[in-house]
Design an enzyme around this catalytic site. Structure first.
Site, PDB file in Angstrom:
ATOM      1  N   ARG A  44      -0.359 -13.057  -2.105  1.00 55.34           N
ATOM      2  CA  ARG A  44      -0.231 -12.339  -0.812  1.00 55.34           C
ATOM      3  C   ARG A  44      -1.096 -11.727  -0.608  1.00 55.34           C
ATOM      4  O   ARG A  44      -1.671 -11.239  -1.709  1.00 55.34           O
ATOM      5  CB  ARG A  44       0.771 -12.473  -0.394  1.00 55.34           C
ATOM      6  CG  ARG A  44       1.907 -11.398  -1.394  1.00 55.34           C
ATOM      7  CD  ARG A  44       2.708 -10.580  -0.909  1.00 55.34           C
ATOM      8  NE  ARG A  44       1.959  -9.266  -0.449  1.00 55.34           N
ATOM      9  CZ  ARG A  44       0.926  -8.168  -0.735  1.00 55.34           C
ATOM     10  NH1 ARG A  44       1.246  -8.135  -1.798  1.00 55.34           N
ATOM     11  NH2 ARG A  44       1.152  -7.099   0.061  1.00 55.34           N
ATOM     12  N   GLY A  45      -1.799 -10.374   0.223  1.00 54.83           N
ATOM     13  CA  GLY A  45      -2.551  -9.504   0.254  1.00 54.83           C
ATOM     14  C   GLY A  45      -4.038 -10.130   0.615  1.00 54.83           C
ATOM     15  O   GLY A  45      -4.042 -11.087  -0.381  1.00 54.83           O
ATOM     16  N   ALA A  46      -4.843  -9.571   1.037  1.00 57.26           N
ATOM     17  CA  ALA A  46      -5.996 -10.129   1.340  1.00 57.26           C
ATOM     18  C   ALA A  46      -7.231 -10.549   0.672  1.00 57.26           C
ATOM     19  O   ALA A  46      -7.394 -11.420   0.075  1.00 57.26           O
ATOM     20  CB  ALA A  46      -6.658  -9.381   2.576  1.00 57.26           C
ATOM     21  N   ARG A  81      -2.371 -19.241   6.578  1.00 57.42           N
ATOM     22  CA  ARG A  81      -2.639 -18.511   7.427  1.00 57.42           C
ATOM     23  C   ARG A  81      -3.498 -17.418   8.151  1.00 57.42           C
ATOM     24  O   ARG A  81      -5.245 -17.176   7.236  1.00 57.42           O
ATOM     25  CB  ARG A  81      -2.157 -16.826   5.936  1.00 57.42           C
ATOM     26  CG  ARG A  81      -1.201 -17.317   5.773  1.00 57.42           C
ATOM     27  CD  ARG A  81       0.007 -15.958   4.757  1.00 57.42           C
ATOM     28  NE  ARG A  81       0.427 -14.649   5.263  1.00 57.42           N
ATOM     29  CZ  ARG A  81       0.529 -13.787   4.693  1.00 57.42           C
ATOM     30  NH1 ARG A  81       0.377 -13.782   3.320  1.00 57.42           N
ATOM     31  NH2 ARG A  81       1.284 -12.563   6.058  1.00 57.42           N
ATOM     32  N   GLN A 185       7.668  -5.542   1.178  1.00 56.54           N
ATOM     33  CA  GLN A 185       5.739  -5.429   0.813  1.00 56.54           C
ATOM     34  C   GLN A 185       6.554  -3.687  -0.269  1.00 56.54           C
ATOM     35  O   GLN A 185       6.104  -3.742  -1.758  1.00 56.54           O
ATOM     36  CB  GLN A 185       5.162  -5.778   0.873  1.00 56.54           C
ATOM     37  CG  GLN A 185       4.503  -7.635   1.489  1.00 56.54           C
ATOM     38  CD  GLN A 185       4.870  -7.150   2.759  1.00 56.54           C
ATOM     39  OE1 GLN A 185       6.216  -6.733   3.235  1.00 56.54           O
ATOM     40  NE2 GLN A 185       5.043  -8.426   2.885  1.00 56.54           N
ATOM     41  N   ASP A 226      -6.195  -6.494   7.029  1.00 55.27           N
ATOM     42  CA  ASP A 226      -6.945  -7.907   6.470  1.00 55.27           C
ATOM     43  C   ASP A 226      -7.513  -8.427   6.820  1.00 55.27           C
ATOM     44  O   ASP A 226      -8.104  -8.980   7.335  1.00 55.27           O
ATOM     45  CB  ASP A 226      -5.613  -8.741   6.783  1.00 55.27           C
ATOM     46  CG  ASP A 226      -4.276  -8.375   5.975  1.00 55.27           C
ATOM     47  OD1 ASP A 226      -3.048  -7.902   5.959  1.00 55.27           O
ATOM     48  OD2 ASP A 226      -4.050  -9.417   5.278  1.00 55.27           O
ATOM     49  N   ASN A 236      -3.838  -4.921  10.546  1.00 56.23           N
ATOM     50  CA  ASN A 236      -3.123  -4.841   8.584  1.00 56.23           C
ATOM     51  C   ASN A 236      -1.915  -4.593   9.178  1.00 56.23           C
ATOM     52  O   ASN A 236      -1.047  -5.218  10.077  1.00 56.23           O
ATOM     53  CB  ASN A 236      -3.366  -3.045   8.096  1.00 56.23           C
ATOM     54  CG  ASN A 236      -3.198  -3.005   6.690  1.00 56.23           C
ATOM     55  OD1 ASN A 236      -3.355  -4.554   6.141  1.00 56.23           O
ATOM     56  ND2 ASN A 236      -2.097  -2.158   6.601  1.00 56.23           N
ATOM     57  N   LYS A 237      -0.682  -4.720   7.719  1.00 50.34           N
ATOM     58  CA  LYS A 237       0.763  -5.182   7.608  1.00 50.34           C
ATOM     59  C   LYS A 237       1.158  -4.533   9.361  1.00 50.34           C
ATOM     60  O   LYS A 237       0.942  -3.140   9.133  1.00 50.34           O
ATOM     61  CB  LYS A 237       1.683  -4.828   6.455  1.00 50.34           C
ATOM     62  CG  LYS A 237       3.005  -4.928   6.443  1.00 50.34           C
ATOM     63  CD  LYS A 237       3.525  -5.954   6.632  1.00 50.34           C
ATOM     64  CE  LYS A 237       2.789  -7.387   6.187  1.00 50.34           C
ATOM     65  NZ  LYS A 237       2.543  -8.383   6.715  1.00 50.34           N
TER      66      LYS A 237
HETATM   67  O1  MRU Z   1       1.483 -10.508   4.421  1.00 48.08           O
HETATM   68  P1  MRU Z   1       1.311  -9.938   3.321  1.00 48.08           P
HETATM   69  O2  MRU Z   1       1.700  -8.808   1.858  1.00 48.08           O
HETATM   70  O3  MRU Z   1       0.356 -10.611   2.689  1.00 48.08           O
HETATM   71  O4  MRU Z   1       0.640  -9.055   4.038  1.00 48.08           O
HETATM   72  C1  MRU Z   1      -1.026  -7.713   3.104  1.00 48.08           C
HETATM   73  C2  MRU Z   1      -1.447  -6.541   3.583  1.00 48.08           C
HETATM   74  O5  MRU Z   1      -0.924  -6.366   5.061  1.00 48.08           O
HETATM   75  C3  MRU Z   1      -2.233  -5.766   3.046  1.00 48.08           C
HETATM   76  O6  MRU Z   1      -2.220  -4.930   3.628  1.00 48.08           O
HETATM   77  C4  MRU Z   1      -3.585  -6.366   3.314  1.00 48.08           C
HETATM   78  O7  MRU Z   1      -3.471  -7.415   2.883  1.00 48.08           O
HETATM   79  C5  MRU Z   1      -4.109  -5.102   2.404  1.00 48.08           C
HETATM   80  S1  MRU Z   1      -3.934  -5.521   0.567  1.00 48.08           S
HETATM   81  C6  MRU Z   1      -5.000  -4.983  -0.280  1.00 48.08           C
END
Ligand code: MRU
Length: 331
Positions: A44-46, A81, A185, A226, A236-237
């Site tokens: 996970r994470g962009a 996703r 997270q 994201d 973002n989250k």
């Molecule tokens: O649902 P996730 O855990 O994939 O969400 C991740 C985030 O929102 C991060 O802040 C984003 O992807 C940037 S990661 C460097």
């Protein structure tokens, strides 16, 4: 250790659902397993999703019987996703080399991996300089949300990469990660990474963030992204928007740290960003334990959108972008 990499006949990835309890590396040899791992947030994470998308196409080149079958697998992977643009971007870049054969596709995916490692290092340096400039002094304390560390990229992270650089320079007083409900997270992954760095930190419940910003706890808020629309609106989250509002009210700089690959020029503004809906189960329970009466309904947007006027600056590997300022030459 890398979060995700090519290994022999497939992809090695850290299963992030098991952290902080267990550090387990999975070896994935087919695209549908990779898609399932992406959906359940094992990876996970962009930025990490961008690498996963590209390596996934390289994997499909080895397992699928024809170019059409590779394209079909890539289409499934691309939509695993919807919000993080890096996933589709990584798939499309690797797929663009399909005509040159499987080795060319793999080389493209590895180039994306290597570029991410370099970009995160550059963002760390630039972001740490900017935080020190905005604060007018060092050391500084910072607040973060979700996980934006090496686990969300390949080796070093984006926003947490800035925290890491501050710490390595001796410029970090303390980091304050938010837990980040529903999947925690911030608690599970960011605290694990800060611990590994030896960086001082204390965990906050999400709802304490705005109040503690008002009380002057942090010199800056650092968040990842994201998808960044062309006008700077940033997905973002979920929870990032309320933190940005609170930061503005408290006069605390609010910084987005993300690679250029997260900037989506095809999306004009935040209203056009598709927000992933992960369903009620993650909200009515915590890590598998029910916390609400059976049958309780819930909404679960995985991300929110922070309007660009609340963002002090967006730090990428190439620039510091102040989305609220007119572009040069524009009045
Ligand atoms: O649902 P996730 O855990 O994939 O969400 C991740 C985030 O929102 C991060 O802040 C984003 O992807 C940037 S990661 C460097």
């Amino acid at each position: 250790m890398r979060t995700i990499d090519w290994a022999g006949d497939g992809i090695d990835l850290i299963d992030q659902t098991l952290l902080p309890g267990r550090l387990d590396v999975r070896h994935v040899t087919d695209v549908d397993t990779l898609i399932a791992d992406i959906r359940r947030l094992a990876v996970r994470g962009a930025p990490a999703l961008g690498v996963a998308g590209a390596l996934g196409v390289a994997l499909a080149c080895r397992t699928e019987p024809s170019p059409d079958a590779v394209r079909a697998a890539a289409a499934r992977l691309r939509s695993a996703r919807p919000t993080a643009v890096n996933l589709a971007w990584g798939v499309d870049r690797a797929l663009g080399r399909l005509g040159d054969g499987p080795e060319a596709v793999l080389a493209e995916a590895l180039a994306i991996r290597d570029a991410d490692i370099a970009a995160c290092r550059a963002m760390g340096e630039r972001g740490a300089d900017l935080v020190a400039d905005l604060a007018g002094r060092v050391p500084v304390s910072v607040m973060t949300i979700c996980n934006t560390g090496g686990l969300a990229a390949v080796e070093r992270g984006t926003a947490l990469g800035v925290v890491q650089t501050l710490h390595e320079r001796g410029h970090l007083t303390e980091a304050f990660p938010l837990e980040t409900r529903p999947l925690l997270q911030g608690a599970r992954l960011t605290c694990w990474e800060l611990d590994a760095m030896g960086a001082p930190h204390r965990l906050l419940v999400d709802s304490a963030g705005p109040f503690l910003l008002q009380r002057g706890l942090a010199d800056a808020v650092l968040a990842g992204a994201d998808r960044i629309a062309a006008n700077g609106d940033t997905a973002n989250k979920v929870g990032t928007f309320s933190l940005a509002l609170a930061a503005r009210r408290a006069g605390v700089p609010f910084l987005i740290v993300a690679p250029e690959s997260t900037v989506d020029q095809a999306t004009p503004d935040g209203a056009s960003i598709e927000i992933e809906d992960r369903g009620p189960a993650e909200v009515v329970g915590v890590l598998g334990h029910a916390t609400a009466p059976e049958g309780t309904g819930a909404l679960n947007p995985a991300f929110d959108v922070t309007p660009h006027d609340l963002i002090t600056a967006i730090v990428t590997e190439a620039r510091v972008w102040r989305p609220d300022e007119p572009a040069p030459g524009v009045r």
